[in-house]
Scaffold this motif. Structure first.
Motif, PDB file in Angstrom:
ATOM      1  N   GLY A 185      -0.466  -5.231  -1.332  1.00 48.45           N
ATOM      2  CA  GLY A 185      -0.340  -3.912  -0.921  1.00 48.45           C
ATOM      3  C   GLY A 185      -1.603  -2.837  -1.153  1.00 48.45           C
ATOM      4  O   GLY A 185      -2.622  -3.456  -0.786  1.00 48.45           O
ATOM      5  N   PRO A 186      -1.372  -1.770  -1.468  1.00 46.42           N
ATOM      6  CA  PRO A 186      -2.446  -0.696  -1.625  1.00 46.42           C
ATOM      7  C   PRO A 186      -3.611  -1.282  -2.377  1.00 46.42           C
ATOM      8  O   PRO A 186      -4.518  -0.654  -2.240  1.00 46.42           O
ATOM      9  N   ALA A 187      -3.194  -1.896  -3.489  1.00 46.83           N
ATOM     10  CA  ALA A 187      -4.342  -2.186  -4.290  1.00 46.83           C
ATOM     11  C   ALA A 187      -5.261  -3.044  -3.735  1.00 46.83           C
ATOM     12  O   ALA A 187      -6.677  -2.784  -3.879  1.00 46.83           O
ATOM     13  N   ALA A 245      -9.282  -1.711  -2.770  1.00 51.43           N
ATOM     14  CA  ALA A 245     -10.396  -2.560  -3.041  1.00 51.43           C
ATOM     15  C   ALA A 245     -11.518  -2.810  -1.901  1.00 51.43           C
ATOM     16  O   ALA A 245     -12.725  -2.539  -1.862  1.00 51.43           O
ATOM     17  N   VAL A 246     -10.648  -3.294  -0.868  1.00 52.17           N
ATOM     18  CA  VAL A 246     -11.454  -3.418   0.448  1.00 52.17           C
ATOM     19  C   VAL A 246     -12.167  -1.851   0.811  1.00 52.17           C
ATOM     20  O   VAL A 246     -13.417  -2.324   1.417  1.00 52.17           O
ATOM     21  N   ASP A 259      -3.512   3.386  -6.952  1.00 59.48           N
ATOM     22  CA  ASP A 259      -3.987   2.092  -6.103  1.00 59.48           C
ATOM     23  C   ASP A 259      -4.050   2.866  -4.795  1.00 59.48           C
ATOM     24  O   ASP A 259      -4.503   2.206  -3.916  1.00 59.48           O
ATOM     25  N   TYR A 260      -4.132   4.048  -4.480  1.00 59.83           N
ATOM     26  CA  TYR A 260      -4.295   4.962  -3.186  1.00 59.83           C
ATOM     27  C   TYR A 260      -5.524   5.676  -3.135  1.00 59.83           C
ATOM     28  O   TYR A 260      -5.783   6.660  -2.543  1.00 59.83           O
ATOM     29  N   ASN A 261      -6.686   5.335  -4.180  1.00 62.81           N
ATOM     30  CA  ASN A 261      -7.812   6.159  -4.046  1.00 62.81           C
ATOM     31  C   ASN A 261      -8.448   6.114  -2.573  1.00 62.81           C
ATOM     32  O   ASN A 261      -9.491   6.977  -2.186  1.00 62.81           O
TER      33      ASN A 261
END
Length: 300
Positions: A26-28, A32-33, A89-91
């Motif tokens: 998911g979002p994490a 990171a990508v 996780d949504y930065n």
């Protein structure tokens, strides 16, 4: 030639593995990508705040560098079937939106048994109210708030914008609402996630955004993937049709080949450079949050 084909196969395999990791983790992973391929884009985390005592009732506030005037506010609510998810996780949403001239707020809400209907709406409305209160401290204009969300988060923001009781106490009137892959017409509840979050509380048709369309509803942008099997695109089509029949401004974008997560992935680097979801979101957010300049009568 063999080496070239082998290299291409490795690249394709890496891409498939990455997409599977995003789908599974998911979002994490996506965050990171985005950070590795796009950098910070000058976006700063300027505040960590809470609007309640529960750890999930949190706000993460981001601002672009060098802003010298009040900016519109973009408040994003994450998805996760009302059972999981974390704003931290949504930065990548902040890195996508803030450089375009917005203060970005990522909002959490209670999940699982603690967040069953209507708690997720109570929390979303409280997050909006607290965002409006805090916005001036961090360069945001509380009168120019745009709400956005993905999946369950799209339900949350659309419902609080349409069912008038949620934002009445705070007096906040969103300039616009953006729903990505959102469920808006899913009663009777036929999935484990909706039965757990709604059916277990005896919720009925009153819980559905489609049943709260009213004449003063804010403009909406509804984005969906044609191949979304988790939340069928009929949800977006049904709500758009109801809004249109009421004479309300709504823009609908349904993308062939997109699954449930593709609209969200499209806001992260490197995908936002290759798809037009980011452009559609930013164009809508800019238009609805423009400063209204009063027209003065000409003096004789």
């Amino acid at each position: 030639m063999k080496n070239l084909l082998g290299g291409l196969a490795a690249i394709l395999l890496a891409g498939v593995i990455l997409l599977l990791a995003i789908r599974n983790n998911g979002p994490a992973v996506l965050d990171a990508v985005d950070r590795m391929t796009g950098g910070t884009r000058g976006v700063r985390l300027v505040a960590k705040a809470h609007y309640g005592q529960h750890p999930a009732q949190k706000l993460r506030i981001y601002a672009p560098a060098g802003a010298d005037e009040p900016l519109p506010v973009f408040l994003f609510v994450h998805g996760g079937s009302w059972s999981w998810g974390d704003p931290d996780d949504y930065n990548f949403i902040a890195r996508a939106i803030a450089p375009e001239g917005f203060v970005v707020v990522l909002a959490g809400y209670r999940l699982g048994e603690e967040g069953r209907y209507p708690v997720m709406l109570e929390d979303t409305a409280a997050a909006v109210a607290e965002t409006a209160r805090l916005a001036p401290r961090y360069g945001g204009d509380p009168k120019r708030i745009v709400l956005a969300g993905h999946s369950a988060g799209a339900y949350n923001v659309v419902q609080v914008a349409l069912e008038t009781k949620w934002l009445e106490a705070s007096g906040v009137k969103p300039r616009g609402v953006i729903g990505l892959s959102g469920p808006y017409d899913f009663y009777p509840f036929d999935k484990p996630s909706s039965r757990a979050a709604f059916g277990s509380m005896g919720a009925g048709a009153e819980s559905q955004p489609i049943n709260h369309v009213h004449a003063d509803a804010p403009p909406m942008l509804l984005v969906h993937g044609e191949d979304d099997t988790l939340v069928k695109p009929r949800n977006t089509r049904a709500l758009a049709r109801a809004l249109e029949q009421a004479g309300l401004p709504v823009e609908t974008r349904i993308y062939p080949g997109f699954d449930h997560n593709a609209p969200l992935i499209s806001l992260a680097s490197p995908w936002r450079q290759r798809r037009d979801v980011d452009a559609a979101v930013m164009d809508f957010a800019r238009r609805v949050s423009e400063v209204s300049v009063p027209v003065q009568a000409e003096t004789p």
